[in-house]
Design a protein around this motif. Structure first.
Motif, mmCIF file in Angstrom:
data_model
loop_
_atom_site.group_PDB
_atom_site.id
_atom_site.type_symbol
_atom_site.label_atom_id
_atom_site.label_comp_id
_atom_site.label_asym_id
_atom_site.label_seq_id
_atom_site.Cartn_x
_atom_site.Cartn_y
_atom_site.Cartn_z
ATOM 1 N N TYR A 7 0.382 7.302 5.045
ATOM 2 C CA TYR A 7 0.023 6.871 3.539
ATOM 3 C C TYR A 7 0.878 7.714 2.571
ATOM 4 O O TYR A 7 1.093 8.822 2.667
ATOM 5 C CB TYR A 7 -1.260 7.418 3.199
ATOM 6 C CG TYR A 7 -2.384 6.468 3.860
ATOM 7 C CD1 TYR A 7 -2.637 5.232 3.386
ATOM 8 C CD2 TYR A 7 -2.926 6.905 4.938
ATOM 9 C CE1 TYR A 7 -3.652 4.470 3.967
ATOM 10 C CE2 TYR A 7 -4.017 6.285 5.722
ATOM 11 C CZ TYR A 7 -4.372 4.989 5.192
ATOM 12 O OH TYR A 7 -5.355 4.151 5.730
ATOM 13 N N ARG A 9 3.213 6.632 -0.813
ATOM 14 C CA ARG A 9 3.475 5.414 -1.892
ATOM 15 C C ARG A 9 4.989 5.162 -1.846
ATOM 16 O O ARG A 9 5.293 3.899 -1.753
ATOM 17 C CB ARG A 9 3.130 5.865 -3.346
ATOM 18 C CG ARG A 9 3.203 4.834 -4.278
ATOM 19 C CD ARG A 9 2.456 4.973 -5.478
ATOM 20 N NE ARG A 9 2.598 6.309 -6.010
ATOM 21 C CZ ARG A 9 3.333 7.205 -6.660
ATOM 22 N NH1 ARG A 9 4.549 6.416 -6.953
ATOM 23 N NH2 ARG A 9 3.192 8.326 -6.881
ATOM 24 N N ALA A 12 5.976 3.240 1.395
ATOM 25 C CA ALA A 12 5.009 1.929 1.393
ATOM 26 C C ALA A 12 5.770 0.924 0.385
ATOM 27 O O ALA A 12 5.866 -0.482 0.873
ATOM 28 C CB ALA A 12 3.614 1.990 1.062
ATOM 29 N N GLN A 16 7.181 -2.600 1.664
ATOM 30 C CA GLN A 16 6.914 -4.217 1.228
ATOM 31 C C GLN A 16 7.995 -4.684 0.654
ATOM 32 O O GLN A 16 8.207 -5.972 0.822
ATOM 33 C CB GLN A 16 6.002 -3.617 0.059
ATOM 34 C CG GLN A 16 5.425 -5.029 -0.432
ATOM 35 C CD GLN A 16 4.479 -6.128 0.399
ATOM 36 O OE1 GLN A 16 4.246 -6.988 0.055
ATOM 37 N NE2 GLN A 16 4.460 -5.573 1.721
ATOM 38 N N GLY A 33 3.399 0.852 -7.236
ATOM 39 C CA GLY A 33 2.348 1.212 -6.486
ATOM 40 C C GLY A 33 0.936 1.240 -7.081
ATOM 41 O O GLY A 33 0.071 1.614 -6.346
ATOM 42 N N ASP A 41 -3.715 4.203 -6.925
ATOM 43 C CA ASP A 41 -2.571 4.024 -6.035
ATOM 44 C C ASP A 41 -3.133 3.008 -4.871
ATOM 45 O O ASP A 41 -3.765 3.320 -4.134
ATOM 46 C CB ASP A 41 -2.277 5.423 -5.654
ATOM 47 C CG ASP A 41 -1.181 5.482 -4.779
ATOM 48 O OD1 ASP A 41 -0.362 4.389 -4.221
ATOM 49 O OD2 ASP A 41 -0.791 6.694 -4.177
ATOM 50 N N TYR A 43 -1.328 2.426 -2.229
ATOM 51 C CA TYR A 43 -0.851 2.944 -1.104
ATOM 52 C C TYR A 43 -1.284 4.217 -0.557
ATOM 53 O O TYR A 43 -0.794 4.802 0.145
ATOM 54 C CB TYR A 43 0.708 2.970 -1.061
ATOM 55 C CG TYR A 43 1.286 1.381 -1.326
ATOM 56 C CD1 TYR A 43 1.279 0.610 -0.563
ATOM 57 C CD2 TYR A 43 1.919 1.365 -2.387
ATOM 58 C CE1 TYR A 43 1.691 -0.792 -0.637
ATOM 59 C CE2 TYR A 43 2.561 -0.135 -2.697
ATOM 60 C CZ TYR A 43 2.318 -1.111 -1.848
ATOM 61 O OH TYR A 43 2.918 -2.195 -2.138
ATOM 62 N N ILE A 48 -3.459 0.933 1.311
ATOM 63 C CA ILE A 48 -2.332 0.205 2.270
ATOM 64 C C ILE A 48 -1.712 1.111 2.865
ATOM 65 O O ILE A 48 -0.969 1.898 1.998
ATOM 66 C CB ILE A 48 -1.903 -0.942 1.610
ATOM 67 C CG1 ILE A 48 -2.791 -2.144 0.990
ATOM 68 C CG2 ILE A 48 -0.813 -1.636 2.327
ATOM 69 C CD1 ILE A 48 -2.175 -2.780 -0.065
ATOM 70 N N SER A 49 -1.490 1.256 4.239
ATOM 71 C CA SER A 49 -0.553 2.057 4.838
ATOM 72 C C SER A 49 0.765 1.778 4.793
ATOM 73 O O SER A 49 1.163 0.500 4.431
ATOM 74 C CB SER A 49 -0.985 2.525 6.149
ATOM 75 O OG SER A 49 -0.833 1.359 7.046
ATOM 76 N N VAL A 50 1.754 2.677 5.133
ATOM 77 C CA VAL A 50 3.160 2.434 5.147
ATOM 78 C C VAL A 50 3.352 1.109 6.177
ATOM 79 O O VAL A 50 4.070 0.341 6.272
ATOM 80 C CB VAL A 50 4.058 3.558 5.601
ATOM 81 C CG1 VAL A 50 5.439 3.216 5.876
ATOM 82 C CG2 VAL A 50 3.873 4.510 4.302
ATOM 83 N N ALA A 53 2.169 -2.194 5.006
ATOM 84 C CA ALA A 53 3.028 -2.779 3.991
ATOM 85 C C ALA A 53 4.457 -3.364 4.593
ATOM 86 O O ALA A 53 4.819 -4.188 4.016
ATOM 87 C CB ALA A 53 3.380 -1.590 3.031
#
Length: 70
Positions: A7, A9, A12, A16, A33, A41, A43, A48-50, A53
């Motif tokens: 995780y 931001r 991620a 994305q 993010g 946040d 992310y 949502i994890s890296v 994403a």
């Protein structure tokens, strides 16, 4: 077997952006993010994890379920 989730931001957001470039699709997720509806946040841990994403289009907030495509 445990799946390691990262995780971060900034990473991620970049993952994305890369996903959207590779799949030639628009990027509906907030550029900073943070969900524009709940302000959290998307992310961060529990969001949502890296890895996630980089594998799918992020079209809504995982926390408040607000859509980014309306």
């Amino acid at each position: 077997m445990s799946i390691d989730m990262t995780y971060d931001r900034q990473k991620a957001i970049e993952a994305q952006k890369q996903f959207c470039r590779e799949h030639e699709c628009f990027h509906p997720a907030p550029r900073d993010g943070y969900c524009e509806h709940c302000g959290r946040d998307i992310y961060g841990e529990g969001g949502i994890s890296v890895e996630e994403a980089g594998k799918r289009l992020i079209s809504g907030c995982p926390i408040c379920h607000h859509t980014f495509v309306d």
